[in-house]
Design a protein around this motif. Structure first.
Motif, short mmCIF file in Angstrom:
data_model
loop_
_atom_site.label_atom_id
_atom_site.label_comp_id
_atom_site.label_asym_id
_atom_site.label_seq_id
_atom_site.Cartn_x
_atom_site.Cartn_y
_atom_site.Cartn_z
N GLN A 100 0.85 -1.20 0.00
CA GLN A 100 0.00 0.00 0.00
C GLN A 100 0.87 1.24 0.00
OE1 GLN A 100 -3.04 -0.66 -0.61
NE2 GLN A 100 -2.93 -2.83 -0.06
N LEU A 101 0.79 2.00 -1.08
CA LEU A 101 1.61 3.21 -1.19
C LEU A 101 0.69 4.42 -1.30
CD1 LEU A 101 4.11 1.87 -3.87
CD2 LEU A 101 4.70 2.43 -1.50
N THR A 102 1.21 5.55 -0.95
CA THR A 102 0.52 6.82 -1.23
C THR A 102 1.54 7.72 -1.90
OG1 THR A 102 1.04 7.44 1.04
CG2 THR A 102 -1.23 6.75 0.61
N LYS A 103 1.04 8.75 -2.54
CA LYS A 103 1.89 9.64 -3.32
C LYS A 103 3.11 10.14 -2.52
CE LYS A 103 1.28 14.00 -5.74
NZ LYS A 103 0.35 15.04 -6.19
N ASP A 104 2.88 10.47 -1.25
CA ASP A 104 3.97 11.04 -0.44
C ASP A 104 5.02 10.01 -0.03
OD1 ASP A 104 1.77 9.95 1.01
OD2 ASP A 104 2.65 10.73 2.85
N LYS A 105 4.80 8.74 -0.37
CA LYS A 105 5.78 7.70 -0.02
C LYS A 105 6.62 7.28 -1.23
CE LYS A 105 4.03 7.30 4.18
NZ LYS A 105 3.39 8.61 4.30
N GLU A 133 7.07 -2.68 7.76
CA GLU A 133 6.00 -1.87 8.35
C GLU A 133 5.26 -2.69 9.42
OE1 GLU A 133 2.91 -0.57 5.68
OE2 GLU A 133 2.82 1.36 6.69
N ALA A 134 4.97 -3.94 9.06
CA ALA A 134 4.26 -4.80 10.02
C ALA A 134 5.09 -5.01 11.28
CB ALA A 134 3.93 -6.14 9.36
N ALA A 135 6.42 -4.97 11.13
CA ALA A 135 7.28 -5.23 12.29
C ALA A 135 7.65 -3.93 13.02
CB ALA A 135 8.56 -5.93 11.81
N GLY A 136 7.08 -2.81 12.61
CA GLY A 136 7.39 -1.53 13.27
C GLY A 136 8.82 -1.07 13.00
N TYR A 137 9.34 -1.42 11.83
CA TYR A 137 10.73 -1.08 11.54
C TYR A 137 10.86 -0.24 10.25
CZ TYR A 137 15.80 -1.89 11.99
OH TYR A 137 17.16 -1.72 12.18
N ALA A 138 9.77 0.38 9.85
CA ALA A 138 9.77 1.09 8.57
C ALA A 138 10.73 2.28 8.54
CB ALA A 138 8.35 1.55 8.25
N HIS A 139 11.08 2.81 9.71
CA HIS A 139 11.98 3.97 9.73
C HIS A 139 13.41 3.61 9.30
CE1 HIS A 139 12.33 1.95 13.56
NE2 HIS A 139 13.47 2.59 13.80
N LYS A 140 13.69 2.30 9.18
CA LYS A 140 15.04 1.88 8.79
C LYS A 140 15.05 1.08 7.48
CE LYS A 140 18.27 1.78 11.72
NZ LYS A 140 19.41 2.61 12.09
N MET A 142 12.18 4.15 -8.89
CA MET A 142 11.44 4.70 -7.76
C MET A 142 12.10 4.30 -6.44
SD MET A 142 8.00 3.32 -9.37
CE MET A 142 9.04 2.35 -10.41
N ILE A 143 11.87 5.13 -5.47
CA ILE A 143 12.30 4.84 -4.09
C ILE A 143 11.02 4.86 -3.26
CG2 ILE A 143 13.59 5.72 -2.10
CD1 ILE A 143 15.41 7.23 -4.09
N PHE A 144 10.80 3.78 -2.49
CA PHE A 144 9.63 3.75 -1.61
C PHE A 144 10.12 3.70 -0.16
CE2 PHE A 144 7.60 0.79 -5.01
CZ PHE A 144 7.25 1.87 -5.80
N ALA A 145 9.52 4.50 0.68
CA ALA A 145 9.76 4.39 2.13
C ALA A 145 8.45 4.77 2.80
CB ALA A 145 10.89 5.30 2.56
N LYS A 146 8.27 4.29 4.03
CA LYS A 146 6.95 4.43 4.65
C LYS A 146 6.95 5.47 5.78
CE LYS A 146 4.09 1.21 2.97
NZ LYS A 146 2.65 1.26 2.92
N GLU A 147 8.11 5.92 6.18
CA GLU A 147 8.13 6.77 7.37
C GLU A 147 8.47 8.20 6.95
OE1 GLU A 147 9.66 8.01 11.40
OE2 GLU A 147 10.93 7.77 9.64
N ASP A 148 7.68 9.15 7.42
CA ASP A 148 7.78 10.52 6.93
C ASP A 148 9.16 11.14 7.10
OD1 ASP A 148 5.22 10.43 6.06
OD2 ASP A 148 4.36 11.33 7.87
N ALA A 149 9.76 10.94 8.27
CA ALA A 149 11.07 11.57 8.52
C ALA A 149 12.12 11.00 7.56
CB ALA A 149 11.48 11.34 9.97
N LEU A 150 12.01 9.71 7.30
CA LEU A 150 12.98 9.06 6.39
C LEU A 150 12.79 9.57 4.96
CD1 LEU A 150 15.16 6.98 5.75
CD2 LEU A 150 13.41 5.19 5.79
#
Ligand SMILES: Cc1ncc(COP(=O)(O)O)c(C=O)c1O
Length: 386
Positions: A78-83, A216-223, A243-251
């Motif tokens: 599941q992606l959104t534009k900002d990711k 993401e499921a493991a709570g590790y999306a920031h890395k 493309m580059i995908f990441a799930k955490e806003d700060a990253l």
């Protein structure tokens, strides 16, 4: 519509990297297919050319939607534009990720064997390269989790570059294998960048798992970051773009700022065009090309079993690259490569993928069957007297 993958198209004299010869050598090396791109992709390029203005271009909402739909419907990612960020290529992104997750001198881990730029980009960016050899178990590569953990601790590894699916071994890592790797990296606070450029070339019977979904499921999306592209899938590597995908806003923000600093966040107009048409309209072509590739893989495995039974073949689970252990036919890597070149067929030398590639070769079977059969005859001619 039935596409014709038997058509032999002369690529000599076009600047093709693959067909760089002045003689009639058959190239079964670099990961580029000898098939025409899907008609909807070619039509989209023509539409843009006919419009006539090739000015500065931004990604449109329709492009984002095409990317989101493709990854959501095929892989449940599941992606959104900002990711989603764009990058000129997966390899440039690998280099960028070193700036994101590490400092000069930090240890970066990759597997052995591995697609060559994984090692060269670590070294060129003056990070410390740590390699963990894959284990071959019943003709398949496996991650050696014990070795990985020991080396993470010993070298204080900061970043793991994962190739998912794996090139050159063709493994589609299972969700369980990936979860085990993720748990280990999480335990030792190691970031993971997953190169998923071969995702769409997963072959029948195997399931590709996007690493980011597990993270993401493991709570590790920031890395965790994943890198992918339409270029391998749709045979449009000369277009460049990924493309580059990441799930955490700060990253995402950090990556985006670094891209801005390096001035490498924009793609050319044709890359956006091709990406959108590929994801919107390329699915049928992809299904057919994969069926053709699977047939070529069987042809190759049958040929080698019948003619050169001493070559140990690793059956790929993704992509059109087959990893061959030729140690029964040579003692020296250069001599092995040269012997094939003398027989007018070019394969990739395994040693370029790491020490585990000693006396191995990688063959690319994504070409018209007639060309493949002639290439295989030449491989046979090279080895038959040995
Ligand atoms: C695993 C892998 N990553 C990246 C690439 C190349 O990516 P790009 O052309 O986007 O830099 C390849 C090409 O063969 C590849 O096999």
């Amino acid at each position: 519509m039935q596409y014709n993958f038997d058509e032999i198209i002369d690529r000599r004299g076009t600047g093709s990297l693959k067909w760089h010869y002045s003689d009639d050598t058959i190239p079964l090396w670099v990961a580029d297919m000898d098939f025409k791109a899907a008609p909807p992709i070619l039509a989209s390029v023509q539409r843009v050319a006919e419009h006539g203005i090739l000015g500065y271009t931004k990604p449109t909402d329709a492009l984002y939607e095409a990317i989101i739909n493709w990854h959501g419907s095929r892989y449940g990612l599941q992606l959104t534009k900002d990711k989603i960020l764009f990058s000129p290529g997966v390899v440039p992104s690998l280099a960028l990720m070193m700036q994101i997750f590490t400092e000069v001198g930090d240890a970066v881990m990759v597997n052995d064997p591995i697609y060559t730029p994984f090692t060269t980009k670590v070294q060129q960016n003056k990070r410390t390269l740590v390699m963990s050899a894959l284990k071959e178990v019943e003709g398949k590569y496996q991650l050696d989790l014990k070795d990985i953990e020991a080396k993470i601790i010993e070298h204080k590894v900061k970043l793991y570059l994962l190739c998912n699916p794996h090139n050159p071994g063709g493994r589609v890592w299972t969700a369980d294998e990936l979860k085990a790797l993720l748990a280990l990296c999480k335990k030792h606070d190691v970031a993971i960048v997953s190169d998923e450029i071969h995702q769409d070339l997963t072959l029948t019977g195997h399931t590709f798992t996007p690493f980011l979904k597990l993270a993401e499921a493991a709570g590790y999306a920031h890395k965790v970051v994943s890198l992918t592209s339409m270029t391998k899938t749709f045979n449009v590597a000369g277009i460049k773009g990924s493309m580059i995908f990441a799930k955490e806003d700060a990253l995402i923000k950090k990556i985006s700022q670094q891209q801005y600093l390096n001035d490498e966040y924009e793609l050319n107009l044709f890359a956006y065009t091709v990406m959108q048409s590929a994801y919107e309209e390329g699915g049928e072509w992809l299904g057919q090309v994969l069926a053709y590739i699977e047939n070529n893989i069987e042809t190759t495995l049958d040929f080698l079993a019948g003619h050169l039974p001493n070559i140990k073949v690793m059956r790929p689970e993704a992509s059109y690259l087959i990893w061959l252990d030729c140690s029964a036919y040579a003692q020296d890597d250069q001599a092995l490569y040269d012997k094939l070149r003398e027989a007018k067929v070019e394969l990739n030398s395994g040693i370029k993928y790491g020490r585990e590639g000693h006396l191995k070769m990688r063959i690319n079977v994504a070409c018209p069957e007639a060309l493949l059969r002639e290439g295989l005859n030449r491989v046979y001619a090279a080895f038959k007297g040995s």
